[in-house]
Design a protein around this motif. Structure first.
Motif, PDB file in Angstrom:
ATOM      1  N   TRP A 168       0.823  -1.214   0.000  1.00 51.36           N
ATOM      2  CA  TRP A 168       0.000   0.000   0.000  1.00 51.36           C
ATOM      3  C   TRP A 168       0.860   1.268   0.000  1.00 51.36           C
ATOM      4  O   TRP A 168       0.372   2.347  -0.314  1.00 51.36           O
ATOM      5  CB  TRP A 168      -0.930   0.012   1.209  1.00 51.36           C
ATOM      6  CG  TRP A 168      -2.052  -0.980   1.147  1.00 51.36           C
ATOM      7  CD1 TRP A 168      -2.201  -2.111   1.893  1.00 51.36           C
ATOM      8  CD2 TRP A 168      -3.193  -0.940   0.273  1.00 51.36           C
ATOM      9  NE1 TRP A 168      -3.348  -2.778   1.550  1.00 51.36           N
ATOM     10  CE2 TRP A 168      -3.979  -2.077   0.556  1.00 51.36           C
ATOM     11  CE3 TRP A 168      -3.619  -0.054  -0.721  1.00 51.36           C
ATOM     12  CZ2 TRP A 168      -5.171  -2.348  -0.114  1.00 51.36           C
ATOM     13  CZ3 TRP A 168      -4.808  -0.327  -1.388  1.00 51.36           C
ATOM     14  CH2 TRP A 168      -5.570  -1.454  -1.083  1.00 51.36           C
ATOM     15  N   MET A 169       2.123   1.143   0.354  1.00 49.03           N
ATOM     16  CA  MET A 169       3.033   2.291   0.409  1.00 49.03           C
ATOM     17  C   MET A 169       3.572   2.561  -1.002  1.00 49.03           C
ATOM     18  O   MET A 169       4.159   1.672  -1.616  1.00 49.03           O
ATOM     19  CB  MET A 169       4.167   1.992   1.395  1.00 49.03           C
ATOM     20  CG  MET A 169       5.150   3.110   1.615  1.00 49.03           C
ATOM     21  SD  MET A 169       6.232   2.772   3.037  1.00 49.03           S
ATOM     22  CE  MET A 169       6.949   1.168   2.594  1.00 49.03           C
ATOM     23  N   THR A 170       3.404   3.782  -1.494  1.00 55.46           N
ATOM     24  CA  THR A 170       3.659   4.063  -2.917  1.00 55.46           C
ATOM     25  C   THR A 170       5.047   4.606  -3.226  1.00 55.46           C
ATOM     26  O   THR A 170       5.362   4.848  -4.391  1.00 55.46           O
ATOM     27  CB  THR A 170       2.611   5.067  -3.442  1.00 55.46           C
ATOM     28  OG1 THR A 170       2.713   6.294  -2.700  1.00 55.46           O
ATOM     29  CG2 THR A 170       1.202   4.515  -3.319  1.00 55.46           C
ATOM     30  N   VAL A 171       5.885   4.823  -2.208  1.00 54.50           N
ATOM     31  CA  VAL A 171       7.217   5.396  -2.425  1.00 54.50           C
ATOM     32  C   VAL A 171       8.265   4.550  -1.706  1.00 54.50           C
ATOM     33  O   VAL A 171       7.935   3.600  -0.994  1.00 54.50           O
ATOM     34  CB  VAL A 171       7.287   6.855  -1.923  1.00 54.50           C
ATOM     35  CG1 VAL A 171       6.316   7.736  -2.687  1.00 54.50           C
ATOM     36  CG2 VAL A 171       7.000   6.937  -0.424  1.00 54.50           C
ATOM     37  N   THR A 172       9.531   4.920  -1.884  1.00 55.30           N
ATOM     38  CA  THR A 172      10.604   4.180  -1.216  1.00 55.30           C
ATOM     39  C   THR A 172      10.842   4.725   0.196  1.00 55.30           C
ATOM     40  O   THR A 172      10.448   5.836   0.534  1.00 55.30           O
ATOM     41  CB  THR A 172      11.927   4.273  -1.993  1.00 55.30           C
ATOM     42  OG1 THR A 172      12.364   5.640  -2.028  1.00 55.30           O
ATOM     43  CG2 THR A 172      11.779   3.749  -3.404  1.00 55.30           C
ATOM     44  N   THR A 173      11.523   3.928   0.976  1.00 53.28           N
ATOM     45  CA  THR A 173      11.946   4.300   2.322  1.00 53.28           C
ATOM     46  C   THR A 173      13.456   4.501   2.354  1.00 53.28           C
ATOM     47  O   THR A 173      14.159   4.135   1.404  1.00 53.28           O
ATOM     48  CB  THR A 173      11.586   3.190   3.320  1.00 53.28           C
ATOM     49  OG1 THR A 173      12.258   1.978   2.898  1.00 53.28           O
ATOM     50  CG2 THR A 173      10.084   2.938   3.375  1.00 53.28           C
ATOM     51  N   ILE A 174      13.948   5.039   3.449  1.00 58.04           N
ATOM     52  CA  ILE A 174      15.396   5.171   3.619  1.00 58.04           C
ATOM     53  C   ILE A 174      16.049   3.788   3.622  1.00 58.04           C
ATOM     54  O   ILE A 174      17.178   3.615   3.138  1.00 58.04           O
ATOM     55  CB  ILE A 174      15.744   5.954   4.910  1.00 58.04           C
ATOM     56  CG1 ILE A 174      17.243   6.205   5.021  1.00 58.04           C
ATOM     57  CG2 ILE A 174      15.229   5.264   6.159  1.00 58.04           C
ATOM     58  CD1 ILE A 174      17.794   7.127   3.974  1.00 58.04           C
ATOM     59  N   THR A 175      15.326   2.788   4.122  1.00 56.06           N
ATOM     60  CA  THR A 175      15.849   1.421   4.125  1.00 56.06           C
ATOM     61  C   THR A 175      15.908   0.858   2.702  1.00 56.06           C
ATOM     62  O   THR A 175      16.845   0.136   2.348  1.00 56.06           O
ATOM     63  CB  THR A 175      14.986   0.525   5.033  1.00 56.06           C
ATOM     64  OG1 THR A 175      13.593   0.773   4.768  1.00 56.06           O
ATOM     65  CG2 THR A 175      15.248   0.827   6.494  1.00 56.06           C
ATOM     66  N   ASP A 176      14.929   1.187   1.870  1.00 55.57           N
ATOM     67  CA  ASP A 176      14.989   0.788   0.453  1.00 55.57           C
ATOM     68  C   ASP A 176      16.194   1.418  -0.230  1.00 55.57           C
ATOM     69  O   ASP A 176      16.909   0.754  -0.999  1.00 55.57           O
ATOM     70  CB  ASP A 176      13.729   1.254  -0.285  1.00 55.57           C
ATOM     71  CG  ASP A 176      12.497   0.443   0.053  1.00 55.57           C
ATOM     72  OD1 ASP A 176      12.634  -0.751   0.341  1.00 55.57           O
ATOM     73  OD2 ASP A 176      11.385   1.017   0.017  1.00 55.57           O
ATOM     74  N   GLU A 177      16.408   2.707   0.031  1.00 51.70           N
ATOM     75  CA  GLU A 177      17.508   3.406  -0.632  1.00 51.70           C
ATOM     76  C   GLU A 177      18.869   2.841  -0.220  1.00 51.70           C
ATOM     77  O   GLU A 177      19.807   2.796  -1.033  1.00 51.70           O
ATOM     78  CB  GLU A 177      17.438   4.907  -0.348  1.00 51.70           C
ATOM     79  CG  GLU A 177      16.208   5.598  -0.921  1.00 51.70           C
ATOM     80  CD  GLU A 177      16.102   5.506  -2.431  1.00 51.70           C
ATOM     81  OE1 GLU A 177      17.146   5.322  -3.101  1.00 51.70           O
ATOM     82  OE2 GLU A 177      14.974   5.626  -2.962  1.00 51.70           O
TER      83      GLU A 177
END
Length: 552
Positions: A142-151
């Motif tokens: 449901w989350m449409t953007v990246t997180t700092i952990t994704d980056e």
């Protein structure tokens, strides 16, 4: 000559910040030597800023005080959107943006496309791992953007590990992002185990299985007594009062709370969540993950996301002014000290970075405030509903224009409105004007206002940051300060007012300046600050800015 040398050194630092670190690099010669081996993100669920100051004299030297005295404190840190609830809070911390961008507009919300209520972490496409129940059918879709952990995962070509954990599934799934190696949460009831989802894995790793087999949660099936002499808890109200809720099977909301005696009345292991023992169990599991995953053991930065959920459960039940909430924070302070000592031992003092914040604050029990002659109260939901139905019938006849009411938002049936040759914005405006006259409602905003205007301050700014054009409703209500939809015992949250938006923000460890600021910072500033320190990309929806004073 000296000036030329200085410029050469400065240039090497600037370009060095763009270069990825390899395992073969020598940290001693690395211009990004401030990059830590491990980032530990801590979210304390429902922690008001004044819990840091109110209980200060009771804290030891190794937990909250160590982070404040040895790190950087943002004293005027706020959520810049509403609703201030758990799902949006964790997401905003890790994405660096608000629900208007990341899409997590509540813990649950009405989904316009399916016509159903959806949960912020649920996903029927995946199955549970570690349990036969459906408690693991989760993902961050449901989350449409990246997180700092994704980056971090993208930057390190997936060589940097990301592990997220919390008692609550959403407290682990959302911080872990889309690319986490693993997210774990606690399944109470009869099991008392840590579980996951097939989104991350097909089977629990050996260390997690061993932890569950050790019956680590069983040791917290014990009486909850005050950590210190309860008479010294002068920062809180009377232990026995009408503003607190009781556990099932108790006759009064007072210490001691005999967990074994009321075990069956409170769904067995679930009761641990509502005590400080849930935070201790979370710390136990975090330390097991630290060792089991080998976090921070090579030069490539890893990330451990921890959410302490019990503070929220205790706050909801006993309230902001309770002896129980004070005792919970004193015990959390000990758990933080235990965590920091373990990080010192494993990684070395100064070789890791920790940030600590909250997903939202909480209002004092409105009944208590009212008795202290402070304006406060509870919404008369039935009275409001009856009056509103009468208005809709008088104005629009038998037409059913309302699809759903949830999260203080009305969702209209746009097809019906068009078939009646009405304009959506006119209906929104008419409903808004009607609701504004109801007791307990301070402001009403329409979807049309949210789309057409650009608010830059005050309540409208906060509401607009929480408004997602695809997912939010047509008419948005703001209740009066300290007026809530909630039972008359315990605390709650969700508003755009300071008691819900003002939360701690502490940075401690490698690359962090010592000091504090009273300049306003916002929750969306955390992710870009960490990204700047690590030299990686901001999450792709970031609207916050790095906090310069924090960085050495």
């Amino acid at each position: 000559m000296k000036k030329l040398l200085f410029l050469l050194v400065l240039t090497s630092f600037s370009f060095g910040s763009l270069l990825p670190k390899t395992s073969a690099q020598n940290l001693a010669g690395d211009p990004l030597a401030s990059r830590p081996k491990l980032v530990v993100g801590i979210v304390v669920d429902q922690m008001r800023y004044d819990y840091l100051t109110r209980f200060w004299d009771h804290y030891g030297e190794g937990g909250f005080k160590r982070m404040v005295n040895g790190g950087f404190t943002c004293k005027n840190n706020h959520f810049n959107y509403a609703p201030t609830t758990t799902g949006p809070g964790h997401t905003s911390v890790y994405t660096g943006t608000t629900p208007s961008v990341h899409g997590i507009i509540g813990n649950n919300w009405y989904d316009k496309s399916s016509g159903k209520i959806v949960y912020c972490a649920s996903d029927s496409l995946y199955n549970s791992v570690g349990t036969d129940t459906d408690a693991g059918k989760m993902s961050p879709h449901w989350m449409t953007v990246t997180t700092i952990t994704d980056e971090l995962r993208l930057f390190t070509q997936k060589r940097g590990k990301v592990i997220a954990l919390a008692l609550k599934d959403r407290g682990a799934v959302l911080p872990g992002g889309h690319m986490a190696n693993a997210a774990y949460w606690f399944n109470g009831g009869k099991e008392g185990d840590w579980i996951s989802s097939t989104y991350y894995m097909e089977d629990l790793p050996k260390w997690a299985k061993d932890f569950n087999k050790s019956n680590a949660s069983e040791k917290y099936k014990k009486t909850w007594e005050p950590l210190k002499d309860i008479k010294t808890y002068v920062e809180s109200g009377a232990d026995d009062n009408k503003y607190e809720g009781s556990f099932g099977g108790e006759t009064a909301p007072v210490f001691p709370h005999d967990l074994p005696a009321i075990w069956e009345n409170n769904n067995q292991f679930d009761i641990i969540k509502g005590t400080p023992y849930g935070n201790s169990l979370t710390t136990d599991f975090a330390l097991a993950a630290l060792e089991g995953e080998g976090l921070g053991e090579d030069p490539i930065t890893d990330f451990l996301a921890i959410s302490f959920s019990s503070t929220d459960y205790v706050g909801h039940q006993f309230g902001v002014n309770s002896k129980e909430i004070q005792d919970t924070y004193l015990r959390l302070d000990q758990d933080l000290e235990r965590l920091l000592k373990a990080l010192d031992k494993k990684l070395g003092t100064g070789e890791y970075l920790v940030f600590l914040t909250s997903d939202h604050g909480a209002v004092d029990v409105p009944g208590y405030l009212r008795d202290q002659k402070i304006p406060a109260g509870y919404m008369d939901s039935r009275g409001m509903s009856a009056k509103f139905k009468e208005f809709m019938s008088f104005t629009y006849g038998d037409a059913n224009l309302i699809k759903n009411y949830s999260n203080a938002q009305f969702f209209l049936d746009h097809e019906v409105i068009k078939n009646l040759d009405l304009k959506i914005e006119d209906v929104q405006q008419a409903i808004g004007q009607e609701l504004l006259g109801y007791d307990g409602i301070s402001n009403v905003y329409t979807g049309h206002q949210m789309v057409q205007n650009n608010y830059t301050q005050g309540i409208p700014y906060i509401i607009q940051n929480g408004y997602n054009q695809k997912r939010s409703g047509d008419v948005l209500l703001v209740l009066d300060p300290a007026v809530v939809y909630y039972p008359e015992t315990g605390s709650t949250h969700g508003s755009p007012f300071s008691y819900d938006t003002h939360v701690p923000l502490l940075f401690y460890g490698k690359g962090i300046s010592k000091g504090s600021t009273v300049e306003r910072t916002e929750i969306t500033d955390i992710a870009p600050t960490i990204a700047t320190l690590l030299g990686i990309s901001f999450p792709n929806g970031t609207t916050g800015s790095p906090i310069e004073e924090v960085l050495e």
